[in-house]
Write an enzyme that holds these catalytic residues in place. Structure first.
Site, PDB file in Angstrom:
ATOM      1  N   ASP A  25       0.856  -1.200   0.000  1.00  0.00           N
ATOM      2  CA  ASP A  25       0.000   0.000   0.000  1.00  0.00           C
ATOM      3  C   ASP A  25       0.887   1.244   0.000  1.00  0.00           C
ATOM      4  OD1 ASP A  25      -1.975   1.866   0.379  1.00  0.00           O
ATOM      5  OD2 ASP A  25      -2.303   1.371   2.501  1.00  0.00           O
ATOM      6  N   ASP A  29      -4.216   3.793   2.732  1.00  0.00           N
ATOM      7  CA  ASP A  29      -5.666   3.555   2.905  1.00  0.00           C
ATOM      8  C   ASP A  29      -5.956   2.104   3.286  1.00  0.00           C
ATOM      9  OD1 ASP A  29      -5.175   2.225   0.557  1.00  0.00           O
ATOM     10  OD2 ASP A  29      -6.711   3.260  -0.627  1.00  0.00           O
ATOM     11  N   ASP A  33      -1.864  -1.078  -3.845  1.00  0.00           N
ATOM     12  CA  ASP A  33      -2.132  -0.332  -5.079  1.00  0.00           C
ATOM     13  C   ASP A  33      -0.962  -0.477  -6.053  1.00  0.00           C
ATOM     14  OD1 ASP A  33      -0.202   1.410  -3.913  1.00  0.00           O
ATOM     15  OD2 ASP A  33      -1.819   2.380  -2.784  1.00  0.00           O
ATOM     16  N   ASP A 206      -9.387 -15.192 -17.113  1.00  0.00           N
ATOM     17  CA  ASP A 206     -10.238 -15.695 -16.035  1.00  0.00           C
ATOM     18  C   ASP A 206     -11.340 -16.615 -16.577  1.00  0.00           C
ATOM     19  OD1 ASP A 206     -10.946 -15.179 -13.134  1.00  0.00           O
ATOM     20  OD2 ASP A 206     -12.840 -14.569 -14.051  1.00  0.00           O
ATOM     21  N   GLU A 261      -7.236 -19.663 -17.169  1.00  0.00           N
ATOM     22  CA  GLU A 261      -7.787 -20.420 -16.044  1.00  0.00           C
ATOM     23  C   GLU A 261      -8.894 -21.300 -16.620  1.00  0.00           C
ATOM     24  OE1 GLU A 261      -9.953 -19.831 -11.719  1.00  0.00           O
ATOM     25  OE2 GLU A 261     -10.561 -18.621 -13.413  1.00  0.00           O
TER      26      GLU A 261
HETATM   27  C1  GLC Z   1     -11.749 -16.885 -11.136  1.00  0.00           C
HETATM   28  C2  GLC Z   1     -10.962 -16.022 -10.191  1.00  0.00           C
HETATM   29  C3  GLC Z   1     -11.778 -15.825  -8.945  1.00  0.00           C
HETATM   30  C4  GLC Z   1     -13.075 -15.149  -9.310  1.00  0.00           C
HETATM   31  C5  GLC Z   1     -13.813 -15.905 -10.399  1.00  0.00           C
HETATM   32  C6  GLC Z   1     -14.888 -15.078 -11.011  1.00  0.00           C
HETATM   33  O1  GLC Z   1     -11.945 -18.167 -10.656  1.00  0.00           O
HETATM   34  O2  GLC Z   1      -9.708 -16.599  -9.935  1.00  0.00           O
HETATM   35  O3  GLC Z   1     -11.095 -15.081  -7.981  1.00  0.00           O
HETATM   36  O4  GLC Z   1     -13.902 -15.055  -8.183  1.00  0.00           O
HETATM   37  O5  GLC Z   1     -12.965 -16.272 -11.456  1.00  0.00           O
HETATM   38  O6  GLC Z   1     -14.345 -14.063 -11.792  1.00  0.00           O
END
Ligand code: GLC
Length: 535
Positions: A25, A29, A33, A206, A261
């Site tokens: 940080d 705050d 960041d 993602d 992912e």
């Molecule tokens: C992926 C991310 C996770 C998020 C999900 C929805 O699994 O790693 O953190 O909550 O997608 O975007």
């Protein structure tokens, strides 16, 4: 391979995942960041990190800590601004580190202007950018899919004013985009171009296997009832979409990349998302992340990976922890705790396991991803009920990183402010400053192991072969040219004698519990010890 025959950088790089809220940080705050990241880039270069993956920092109402994006092409003021991001990329590049950012293509925030417009009327310009369906005749949701975090909840929310349900594989605040619409594809491609033009080296995509859905939206079979649909969705059309994305990413100079992912629990299924080398450059493979500390289970994960990926020429990835799951030291610790055992013994064992796991992660064939704080051997923070924030219960592994031994561990907060989550339990001893000053710490083990991997091509790009040496020991050889390196990982709590004559007296390049090379190999592995020997 690149045209000159060298492996692409993302096959040899050691990645480090930054969860920006909790890294550092700069403005007091209590939330990390971009300037905080920038201020610590040299610390990551010191560790030997080649590439950063930074979790979302885009404009967001933060219903899912930034995985609910309301503007893909801007920085949330909580984290800084675009100029700060540009500075971060320039500084990282100057230190020889690549920058990979998160891209959230499956869903937006419900506050994204596209979704606000979609909700304004069934005839609005963006209505079909999302997945809307009429209720069943009895008023129930269109199908039986369940959402990710609350398995009692449907993956659908009814929108009263327009009389239809909209789909969300995650929270209601994260409506799914409809990638069947060419306008969505174009708009999302533009978001990639925006960041590629700014100089990012790639993306972590993602839940990317979610961007293709069966247009009939059929019920999930009863046999998998209770499994969220995001862990089941596996549609052929996604591959077509990934090929188009790959073409876009590869059209930029400088070996840009995408690691996806693909949250499917079958490595075989994950492997298909590499396509024929024309879809994802890399894909996360989660069974090892869920594997307990057992040699047999790890061997099975590695064999599954090899048999699924090698025939495609696909390059593996290895992950022990991330922002969605308990840290591996916590997992191995939990597994190690014995009734009546004193805390110090449990801690000693989990530390030994975390060290051996670091050696494993960094000597397997494939690209390793380190989650911030694993290099300090952190465990999850205890989160009191009144400080729980995450709908998915994942706060513990997201605790702020302790930087020093001061009372706030580097998280200087103004009056009335405090770090957004409690810090991990051992922060006065396990923090960056204390560990950096002590050559015997796990931080130095990570640093030495990364340096060794960089110096020994057999470890980064060599062949891989298992050796059968002793029960409870995972043993493998990595070879490159004439150089042969053997890695021995003892998953047992007892010393194990290694019956391999050729290793007797072999040069120890690294031992997970040692501070430096220790000369010739004795032939015996200590409890939960890993060693790397030449020969
Ligand atoms: C992926 C991310 C996770 C998020 C999900 C929805 O699994 O790693 O953190 O909550 O997608 O975007």
């Amino acid at each position: 391979m690149t045209p000159d025959g060298a492996a692409p950088w993302w096959q040899e790089a050691v990645f480090y995942q930054i969860y920006p809220r909790s890294f550092a940080d700069s403005d007091g705050d209590g939330v990390g960041d971009l300037a905080g990241i920038r201020a610590h880039l040299a610390d990551l270069a010191w560790l030997g990190i080649d590439a950063l993956w930074i979790s979302p920092f885009f404009r967001s109402p933060m219903a899912d800590c930034g995985y609910d994006v309301s503007d893909y092409c801007d920085v949330d003021p909580l984290f800084g601004d675009l100029a700060e991001f540009d500075g971060l990329v320039a500084d990282a590049h100057a230190l020889g580190m690549r920058v990979v950012i998160d891209w959230v293509p499956n869903h937006t925030s419900d506050q994204h202007p596209w979704f606000l417009d979609a909700c304004s009327s069934p005839n609005s310009a963006h209505r079909d950018w999302y997945v809307w369906r009429d209720p069943n005749p009895d008023g129930t949701p269109p199908n039986n899919w369940v959402s990710a975090f609350d398995l009692d909840e449907p993956a659908w929310t009814f929108h009263e004013p327009t009389g239809q349900w909209y789909l969300h594989l995650f929270e209601p605040a994260q409506p799914d985009l409809d990638w069947d619409q060419p306008a969505v594809v174009e708009a999302m491609h533009d978001t990639l171009r925006f960041w590629l033009d700014r100089g990012v080296d790639g993306f972590r995509a993602d839940v990317v296997h979610g961007i293709g859905k069966d247009p009939r939206l059929p019920d999930d079979p009863p046999a998998v009832a209770g499994i969220p649909h995001c862990a089941l969705n596996d549609e052929p059309v996604t591959h077509e979409r990934l090929r188009a994305i790959r073409t876009l990413v590869d059209s930029y100079p400088g070996e840009r990349m995408m690691v996806g992912e693909v949250f499917l629990m079958s490595t075989e299924a994950v492997a298909t998302y590499y396509g024929e080398g024309d879809e994802l450059h890399l894909a996360f493979n989660f069974p090892p992340l869920f594997a307990p500390w057992l040699a047999d289970r790890w061997r099975a994960c590695i064999e599954d990976t090899t048999s699924a990926l090698d025939p495609r020429g696909a390059w593996p990835t290895w992950v022990l922890s991330n922002h969605d799951n308990p840290r591996h030291r916590t997992r191995y610790d939990r597994a190690a705790a014995r009734a009546g055992e004193d805390e110090a013994t449990t801690t000693r064992r989990s530390e030994a396991r975390a060290r051996a796991a670091a050696v494993l992660l960094l000597t397997l064939r494939g690209t390793p991803f380190i989650y911030q704080g694993d290099e300090l051997g952190l465990t999850d923070a205890d989160i009191p009920d009144d400080r729980r924030l995450d709908p998915g219960g994942r706060d513990g592994c997201r605790a702020p990183l302790p930087w020093d031994a001061t009372s706030d561990h580097g998280w200087t907060c103004g009056p009335g402010s405090r770090p957004w989550l409690p810090l991990p339990p051992e922060s006065s001893t396990r923090n960056r400053a204390v560990e950096e000053a002590d050559l015997t710490t796990i931080l130095h083990l990570y640093r030495r192991m990364i340096a060794l991997r960089g110096a020994v091509p057999a470890l980064s790009r060599g062949s891989f072969e298992f050796l059968d040496l002793a029960d409870g020991v995972l043993a493998y050889q990595r070879a490159h040219g004439d150089d042969v390196v053997t890695v021995l990982v003892n998953f047992e709590e007892r010393p194990v004698d290694i019956a391999m004559a050729s290793l007797a007296g072999a040069e120890v390049l690294l031992a997970s519990d040692g501070t430096a090379t220790t000369g010739g190999f004795s032939g015996v592995l200590g409890p939960d010890q890993a060693v790397v020997v030449r020969g």
